[in-house]
Design a protein around this motif. Structure first.
Motif, PDB file in Angstrom:
ATOM      1  N   VAL A   1       0.862  -0.751  -0.477  1.00 10.58           N
ATOM      2  CA  VAL A   1      -0.190   0.050  -0.173  1.00 10.58           C
ATOM      3  C   VAL A   1       0.885   1.326   0.108  1.00 10.58           C
ATOM      4  CG1 VAL A   1      -1.617   1.202   1.035  1.00 10.58           C
ATOM      5  CG2 VAL A   1      -1.940  -1.000   1.670  1.00 10.58           C
ATOM      6  N   ILE A   2       0.709   2.429  -0.599  1.00  5.89           N
ATOM      7  CA  ILE A   2       1.895   3.557  -0.918  1.00  5.89           C
ATOM      8  C   ILE A   2       0.410   4.159  -0.413  1.00  5.89           C
ATOM      9  CG2 ILE A   2       2.312   5.477  -2.019  1.00  5.89           C
ATOM     10  CD1 ILE A   2       3.688   2.230  -3.689  1.00  5.89           C
ATOM     11  N   LEU A   3       0.843   5.211  -0.048  1.00  8.49           N
ATOM     12  CA  LEU A   3      -0.800   6.451   0.581  1.00  8.49           C
ATOM     13  C   LEU A   3       0.171   7.815   0.545  1.00  8.49           C
ATOM     14  CD1 LEU A   3      -2.234   4.441   4.176  1.00  8.49           C
ATOM     15  CD2 LEU A   3      -2.933   4.856   1.700  1.00  8.49           C
ATOM     16  N   SER A   4      -0.788   8.706   0.563  1.00  2.61           N
ATOM     17  CA  SER A   4       0.084   9.984   0.111  1.00  2.61           C
ATOM     18  C   SER A   4      -0.907  11.724   0.696  1.00  2.61           C
ATOM     19  CB  SER A   4       0.653   9.934  -0.773  1.00  2.61           C
ATOM     20  OG  SER A   4       0.052  10.640  -1.922  1.00  2.61           O
ATOM     21  N   LYS A   5      -0.701  12.791   1.389  1.00  2.23           N
ATOM     22  CA  LYS A   5      -2.166  13.508   1.530  1.00  2.23           C
ATOM     23  C   LYS A   5      -2.650  13.801   0.139  1.00  2.23           C
ATOM     24  CE  LYS A   5      -1.927  17.676   4.223  1.00  2.23           C
ATOM     25  NZ  LYS A   5      -3.109  16.750   5.162  1.00  2.23           N
ATOM     26  N   SER A   6      -3.880  13.556   0.304  1.00  8.34           N
ATOM     27  CA  SER A   6      -4.028  13.961  -0.707  1.00  8.34           C
ATOM     28  C   SER A   6      -5.018  15.210  -1.107  1.00  8.34           C
ATOM     29  CB  SER A   6      -6.474  13.177  -0.604  1.00  8.34           C
ATOM     30  OG  SER A   6      -6.685  13.748  -2.040  1.00  8.34           O
ATOM     31  N   ASP A   7      -4.913  15.579  -2.853  1.00  5.52           N
ATOM     32  CA  ASP A   7      -4.505  17.676  -2.842  1.00  5.52           C
ATOM     33  C   ASP A   7      -5.815  17.591  -3.580  1.00  5.52           C
ATOM     34  OD1 ASP A   7      -3.704  15.473  -5.410  1.00  5.52           O
ATOM     35  OD2 ASP A   7      -2.729  16.831  -5.934  1.00  5.52           O
ATOM     36  N   LYS A   8      -6.676  16.706  -3.708  1.00  7.37           N
ATOM     37  CA  LYS A   8      -7.916  16.266  -4.096  1.00  7.37           C
ATOM     38  C   LYS A   8      -8.931  16.231  -2.952  1.00  7.37           C
ATOM     39  CE  LYS A   8     -11.248  13.158  -6.844  1.00  7.37           C
ATOM     40  NZ  LYS A   8     -10.934  13.248  -8.245  1.00  7.37           N
ATOM     41  N   ALA A   9      -9.683  17.252  -3.684  1.00  8.55           N
ATOM     42  CA  ALA A   9     -10.901  18.078  -3.122  1.00  8.55           C
ATOM     43  C   ALA A   9     -11.902  17.161  -1.631  1.00  8.55           C
ATOM     44  CB  ALA A   9     -12.278  19.199  -3.872  1.00  8.55           C
TER      45      ALA A   9
END
Length: 392
Positions: A71-79
């Motif tokens: 699993v790869i997670l990142s802070k979302s820049d999607k509204a």
């Protein structure tokens, strides 16, 4: 001269009845922060694939479809979203990672990891209560909502929620799969809730092929010589049975439009899933627990990565709940053919309840969300190590 090992920050987590290695995107080597061969090579080496011995002795994988996951997670820049969630299903004996679908079980761990690893704004995390984490599932471009319990500002992992297929109790995490139908097409890609699937060497049989949670092909257990109460050993030790299921899966994938040629199925092992259903019947689960047919609505068995799953994939459970809510599907008929907004089904490890509400608009079925409860727990955190020459 051999290069020394490199270390990569990682967390080993259980989510639902699966476990996998979780990474923050920013912690991966720079060459692996974009999709491609280098990312795949690094993750394959982390898991220990390909392993011709089928043991994953030299990696973090567990040599089953439930435990060979990344699993790869990142802070979302999607509204209106907190975290982006990318899932990779790692093949055991092949140098291949399937990025075509989600893992519903590991979804239960995504919110907890995101909170604990600074990927969620602090203002969205209560001191005590439930944190509502908005997940963007990158593989399938869908929104998932995880309700994560918080105590004294930290994720509450311990509790008394029991999940069949998991040995010990933990805190309950409710998961909502929003608009679970495939965003690229109809929920039923053929336009029918039941089709006839013609498979050379096997024959013609009824099938429900649905895009919900994960593309799934449902057939009746009786039509393929099973009763629906089978455990893993009844199928996974039978090479001819596994070949039959793979053939059914390939022909179903072709009819669903997921592949253009049967040969493509070999490179798309994670999707679609193949499952078989039967009316409720009592049986003994793999733990020795007695499952009373009166306590369930139907029995379902599903295969993942070519083997019968030890419990039920979370995404396939979404497909089961969705199909059960739609009159006339094989899942709905096995459950008695009545209208319902939730279903409890038997699987090899026990039972699971999943809810879904379906409506018909302009002649097409739609489901706004499917809901189930899982649990998650950190097993180990720190760094994974892999030989440095993998970066060359």
């Amino acid at each position: 001269m051999f290069k020394p090992q490199i270390k990569i920050p990682a967390t080993y987590m259980r989510g639902g009845t699966s476990k996998g290695v979780f990474f923050r995107l920013q912690d991966l080597p720079e060459v692996a922060q974009q999709p491609g061969d280098m990312r795949d090579a690094i993750l394959l080496r982390v898991i220990g694939s390909p392993d011709p011995y089928g043991k994953h002795t030299d990696g973090m994988g567990g040599a089953t479809s439930s435990t060979s996951k990344t699993v790869i997670l990142s802070k979302s820049d999607k509204a209106e979203h907190d975290v982006d969630y990318l899932f990779g299903q790692v093949a055991i004996d092949k140098p291949f990672i399937d990025w075509s679908g989600n893992c519903g079980n590991l979804t239960a761990a995504v919110g907890a990891f995101a909170i604990s690893n600074g990927l969620v704004d602090a203002a969205r995390i209560p001191q005590n209560g439930i944190a509502t984490i908005r997940i963007w599932q990158v593989n399938i471009c869908k929104t998932i909502i995880a309700h994560v319990p918080i105590t004294n500002g930290e994720v509450q992992e311990t509790g008394d929620f029991e999940l069949d297929g998991v040995t010990f109790p933990a805190a309950e995490v409710q998961i909502e799969f929003m608009d679970p139908a495939d965003g690229e097409g109809d929920m039923f890609p053929t336009g029918n809730v039941v089709d006839t699937l013609d498979v050379p060497g096997i024959g013609s049989l009824k099938a429900t092929m649905i895009n919900a949670g994960i593309p799934t092909i449902f057939v009746n257990a009786a039509d393929i010589g099973y009763c629906g109460t089978e455990l893993q050993e009844a199928i996974n030790g039978d090479g001819s049975a596994l070949d039959k299921f793979e053939k059914l899966r390939a022909y179903g994938a072709l009819k669903m439009g997921l592949i253009q040629d049967l040969a493509e199925a070999a490179a798309r092992q994670h999707t679609p899933k193949i499952a078989f259903v039967a009316p409720p019947q009592s049986y003994t689960a793999s733990s020795g627990k007695q499952i009373d047919g009166n306590d369930i609505d139907l029995n379902v068995r599903a295969l993942s990565m070519g083997k019968l799953h030890h419990a039920m994939m979370g995404t396939a459970a979404v497909a089961i709940g969705t199909a059960a809510a739609i009159p006339g599907t094989l899942v709905n008929l096995a459950a008695g053919g009545t209208e319902r907004e939730a279903v409890r089904f038997g699987h090899p490890s026990g039972t699971l309840r999943v809810g879904a509400a379906a409506t018909q608009q302009d002649g097409k079925w739609q489901v706004t969300k499917a809901i189930m409860s899982r649990s998650a727990r950190v097993l180990m955190e720190g760094n994974v190590r892999i030989p440095g020459d993998i970066l060359e």
